[in-house]
Scaffold this active site. Structure first.
Site, PDB file in Angstrom:
ATOM      1  N   VAL A  23      97.331  32.084 -66.639  1.00 43.62           N
ATOM      2  CA  VAL A  23      96.222  32.184 -67.609  1.00 43.62           C
ATOM      3  C   VAL A  23      96.765  31.940 -69.007  1.00 43.62           C
ATOM      4  CG1 VAL A  23      94.384  33.644 -68.546  1.00 43.62           C
ATOM      5  CG2 VAL A  23      95.012  33.832 -66.135  1.00 43.62           C
ATOM      6  N   PRO A 227      65.268  -0.232 -57.392  1.00 43.97           N
ATOM      7  CA  PRO A 227      64.208  -0.482 -56.416  1.00 43.97           C
ATOM      8  C   PRO A 227      63.214   0.660 -56.203  1.00 43.97           C
ATOM      9  CG  PRO A 227      66.316  -0.143 -55.324  1.00 43.97           C
ATOM     10  CD  PRO A 227      66.586  -0.059 -56.789  1.00 43.97           C
ATOM     11  N   ASP A 250      55.324  -2.394 -64.688  1.00 39.45           N
ATOM     12  CA  ASP A 250      54.433  -3.037 -63.725  1.00 39.45           C
ATOM     13  C   ASP A 250      54.463  -2.321 -62.388  1.00 39.45           C
ATOM     14  OD1 ASP A 250      56.693  -4.054 -62.361  1.00 39.45           O
ATOM     15  OD2 ASP A 250      56.821  -5.640 -63.872  1.00 39.45           O
ATOM     16  N   LYS A 272      51.354  -6.963 -62.120  1.00 42.94           N
ATOM     17  CA  LYS A 272      50.825  -8.192 -61.555  1.00 42.94           C
ATOM     18  C   LYS A 272      50.680  -8.019 -60.057  1.00 42.94           C
ATOM     19  CE  LYS A 272      54.086 -10.347 -63.707  1.00 42.94           C
ATOM     20  NZ  LYS A 272      55.148 -11.273 -63.931  1.00 42.94           N
ATOM     21  N   GLY A 303      61.138  -3.567 -62.026  1.00 39.96           N
ATOM     22  CA  GLY A 303      61.717  -3.131 -60.760  1.00 39.96           C
ATOM     23  C   GLY A 303      63.016  -3.885 -60.503  1.00 39.96           C
ATOM     24  N   GLY A 304      63.961  -3.240 -59.847  1.00 35.77           N
ATOM     25  CA  GLY A 304      65.212  -3.904 -59.481  1.00 35.77           C
ATOM     26  C   GLY A 304      66.007  -4.318 -60.692  1.00 35.77           C
ATOM     27  N   ASP A 305      66.479  -5.547 -60.658  1.00 29.63           N
ATOM     28  CA  ASP A 305      67.245  -6.098 -61.781  1.00 29.63           C
ATOM     29  C   ASP A 305      66.355  -7.102 -62.520  1.00 29.63           C
ATOM     30  OD1 ASP A 305      70.174  -6.695 -62.902  1.00 29.63           O
ATOM     31  OD2 ASP A 305      69.062  -8.578 -62.741  1.00 29.63           O
ATOM     32  N   ILE A 308      66.874 -10.851 -61.609  1.00 28.64           N
ATOM     33  CA  ILE A 308      66.752 -11.354 -60.238  1.00 28.64           C
ATOM     34  C   ILE A 308      65.261 -11.456 -59.927  1.00 28.64           C
ATOM     35  CG2 ILE A 308      67.225 -10.941 -57.794  1.00 28.64           C
ATOM     36  CD1 ILE A 308      69.871 -11.161 -58.857  1.00 28.64           C
ATOM     37  N   THR A 333      69.305  -4.375 -57.715  1.00 27.27           N
ATOM     38  CA  THR A 333      68.255  -5.233 -57.200  1.00 27.27           C
ATOM     39  C   THR A 333      67.832  -4.784 -55.797  1.00 27.27           C
ATOM     40  OG1 THR A 333      67.627  -7.540 -56.869  1.00 27.27           O
ATOM     41  CG2 THR A 333      69.867  -6.935 -56.235  1.00 27.27           C
ATOM     42  N   ALA A 334      66.598  -5.172 -55.413  1.00 25.03           N
ATOM     43  CA  ALA A 334      66.051  -4.721 -54.129  1.00 25.03           C
ATOM     44  C   ALA A 334      67.000  -5.012 -52.971  1.00 25.03           C
ATOM     45  CB  ALA A 334      64.693  -5.367 -53.884  1.00 25.03           C
ATOM     46  N   MET A 385      59.768 -11.363 -51.367  1.00 19.25           N
ATOM     47  CA  MET A 385      58.553 -12.109 -51.057  1.00 19.25           C
ATOM     48  C   MET A 385      57.347 -11.226 -50.890  1.00 19.25           C
ATOM     49  SD  MET A 385      58.914 -11.755 -47.235  1.00 19.25           S
ATOM     50  CE  MET A 385      58.873  -9.993 -47.215  1.00 19.25           C
TER      51      MET A 385
HETATM   52  N1  SAH Z   1      63.548  -7.944 -59.964  1.00 21.29           N
HETATM   53  C1  SAH Z   1      63.291  -7.378 -58.658  1.00 21.29           C
HETATM   54  C2  SAH Z   1      62.585  -8.311 -57.727  1.00 21.29           C
HETATM   55  C3  SAH Z   1      61.221  -8.728 -58.160  1.00 21.29           C
HETATM   56  S1  SAH Z   1      60.436  -9.788 -56.971  1.00 21.29           S
HETATM   57  C4  SAH Z   1      64.625  -6.905 -58.050  1.00 21.29           C
HETATM   58  O1  SAH Z   1      65.689  -7.227 -58.571  1.00 21.29           O
HETATM   59  O2  SAH Z   1      64.567  -6.208 -57.040  1.00 21.29           O
HETATM   60  C5  SAH Z   1      59.506  -8.615 -56.085  1.00 21.29           C
HETATM   61  C6  SAH Z   1      60.007  -8.505 -54.662  1.00 21.29           C
HETATM   62  O3  SAH Z   1      61.148  -7.663 -54.619  1.00 21.29           O
HETATM   63  C7  SAH Z   1      59.018  -7.800 -53.759  1.00 21.29           C
HETATM   64  O4  SAH Z   1      58.028  -8.690 -53.278  1.00 21.29           O
HETATM   65  C8  SAH Z   1      59.912  -7.334 -52.643  1.00 21.29           C
HETATM   66  O5  SAH Z   1      60.229  -8.360 -51.750  1.00 21.29           O
HETATM   67  C9  SAH Z   1      61.182  -6.981 -53.381  1.00 21.29           C
HETATM   68  N2  SAH Z   1      61.252  -5.527 -53.641  1.00 21.29           N
HETATM   69  C10 SAH Z   1      61.316  -4.933 -54.841  1.00 21.29           C
HETATM   70  N3  SAH Z   1      61.424  -3.589 -54.711  1.00 21.29           N
HETATM   71  C11 SAH Z   1      61.437  -3.337 -53.386  1.00 21.29           C
HETATM   72  C12 SAH Z   1      61.541  -2.161 -52.592  1.00 21.29           C
HETATM   73  N4  SAH Z   1      61.650  -0.944 -53.163  1.00 21.29           N
HETATM   74  N5  SAH Z   1      61.508  -2.281 -51.262  1.00 21.29           N
HETATM   75  C13 SAH Z   1      61.403  -3.485 -50.686  1.00 21.29           C
HETATM   76  N6  SAH Z   1      61.317  -4.623 -51.378  1.00 21.29           N
HETATM   77  C14 SAH Z   1      61.338  -4.564 -52.707  1.00 21.29           C
END
Ligand code: SAH
Length: 476
Positions: A23, A227, A250, A272, A303-305, A308, A333-334, A385
């Protein structure tokens, strides 16, 4: 007992530790690191403690404690022997001489305690739970530590260097506070965090020359929110979100992430849906510019990156043209999020040497992809998609030579509590989906790596019994 954290200047202050064990060693290291001088009275002295003290020029008195051995004036005394009676004797001496005392054996008898400390250059954070549990303080310290951006020390140094100038330029305290709030949470601070101190200085000089104008300069953060699972946001994303005045988001941003938006921030839904655009892309780009030019800190949460399949590039082109400061925060990214949470490694030495991210979004009922280029036994394909394009994708891959029994997975609402993974083959999946009510967002993974999901899946969800609210449709 409650303790209040006062920060003492210990440079060259003399402190006494009574006791020569672990200590005492820990305490002397702490005090020495703050610049104090440490003397020790103890019968037996730990070898490392002896070395540390000799190096620092501290005095070592190797004798059983007695008050008569305390011959100097001390700033504080630490009683750290393993004898309650001796510690009591030391504490009595300290009290009689108005010297603050810390007792290692009983926190309730201490005048002061040692907090867990986060030490980041000039920034110091003291954590205590009033002596309740040192381990809990250390756990809290680790958590808080990860929330403090690396650059805060530098920011603090920068602020110190400019303080006198600001005081002179802005004599009214209220103006100064407002000015500093903008400096420390805006483009100037961000320039420092990004290692660009020259730019920070230029921006600062401009700001000080025209403080009113400066308060009206906003900026934009293009943030990838990942995601769905809020834990997958980066610390930077979280920090910038907390200092935002306006958040444009979005449909892909999950409600759990929207819960992290600070209450004071205005939320603007610009979601969208396929074919039906809530807000046109050009309008989103313009909105970002407009808010920033009104002096707001604007987050564009995606969402995601953002880079991408996220049209992030288009949004910041407009900002660059309008000379609005901006920064881009990458997100998971997803493809990365969904594959990890479905137990599907996107590459694997035995199955796939490469991975390709593809967008299969139907614009006019057809998909314009170079199919032959996609066909390979050793590659993983990830399709971002709309769900409606999935049957066409399966069919086209087969038509161009991919095996009917190639494994594939549809990951619905990946990484959220509503995640569902459907594993099948190219030939069978479209049919299976007709029976299941799968909804957006969904990601389609094709390749031999999908076979591993059976063994490697780890994430379990409460999908079966929870309401389906992971992604809103209106976003309202
Ligand atoms: N910028 C985003 C992608 C945008 S395009 C990224 O980097 O993830 C949108 C598509 O991403 C969706 O149609 C789907 O195919 C996919 N996506 C995004 N989030 C998702 C999730 N939580 N689960 C499954 N697919 C996902």
């Amino acid at each position: 007992m409650k303790y209040y954290p006062l920060l003492f200047q210990l440079e060259a202050r003399r402190c006494l530790i009574v006791g020569g064990g672990r200590v005492a060693l820990r305490r002397s290291k702490t005090l020495l690191s703050a610049g104090a001088q440490v003397d020790v009275i103890a019968l037996a002295i730990d070898a490392e403690l002896r070395r540390v003290l000799l190096e620092s020029g501290g005095e070592l008195i190797e004798q059983p404690y007695s008050d008569a051995l305390v011959t100097r004036e001390y700033f504080c005394i630490i009683a750290a022997t393993d004898s309650t009676a001796v510690n009591q004797q030391v504490a009595d001496y300290a009290r009689a001489n108005n010297i603050p005392v810390n007792r290692a054996d009983d926190r309730s008898l201490c005048d002061f305690i040692f907090p867990a400390v986060i030490d980041r250059g000039p920034i110091t954070v003291a954590i205590s739970n009033s002596g309740g549990s040192p381990v809990l303080s250390r756990i809290l310290k680790r958590q808080l530590n990860s929330f403090l951006p690396e650059g805060y020390g530098e920011l603090s140094d920068f602020a110190r260097r400019q303080r006198a100038r600001v005081k002179q330029a802005l004599p009214a305290e209220r103006d100064r506070v407002e000015f500093w709030e903008h400096v420390l949470q805006g483009a100037i601070a961000e320039a420092i965090f990004s290692g660009n101190s020259l730019q920070a200085q230029t921006l600062f000089d401009q700001a000080l020359a025209e403080p009113d104008q400066f308060r009206r300069t906003g900026e934009v953060y293009l943030i990838g929110a990942g995601p769905g699972d809020p834990d997958l946001m980066t610390l930077r994303a979280f920090r910038l979100l907390q200092q935002s005045d306006v958040v444009l988001y979005d449909r892909l941003v999950s409600p759990a992430i929207m819960d992290l938006v600070p209450a004071h921030a205005e939320r603007v839904y610009v979601g969208k849906r396929r074919a039906e655009h809530a807000v046109q892309q050009t309008d989103i780009n313009q909105l970002l510019v407009d808010h920033a030019l009104r002096g707001k800190r604007v987050t564009r949460l995606k969402g995601g990156d953002p880079f991408i399949f996220g049209r992030g590039g288009e949004e910041i082109e407009k900002l660059a043209a309008a000379q609005v400061p901006f920064q881009v925060v990458p997100g998971i990214t997803a493809a990365n999020g969904c594959s990890a949470y479905a137990g599907i490694p996107l590459t694997h030495r035995d199955y796939a040497q490469s991975v390709q991210f593809v967008t299969g979004q139907l614009k006019d009922g057809s998909i314009d992809l170079n199919w032959p280029e996609l066909i390979s036994e050793d590659k993983t394909l990830v399709f971002y998609m709309g769900l409606s394009s999935l049957p066409v994708i399966c069919e086209s891959l087969r038509a161009h030579g991919m095996a009917d029994d190639m494994t594939c997975a549809l990951v619905e609402k990946g990484t959220t509590r509503q995640q569902r993974v459907v594993i099948s083959t190219l030939a069978l999946l479209p049919q299976r989906l007709q029976q299941l009510e799968v909804s957006s967002p969904s990601l389609f993974i094709v390749g031999r790596v999908v076979q591993l999901a059976d063994k490697l899946s780890w994430y379990s969800t409460d999908r079966a019994d929870s309401p389906d609210d992971s992604f809103g449709d209106s976003g309202a």
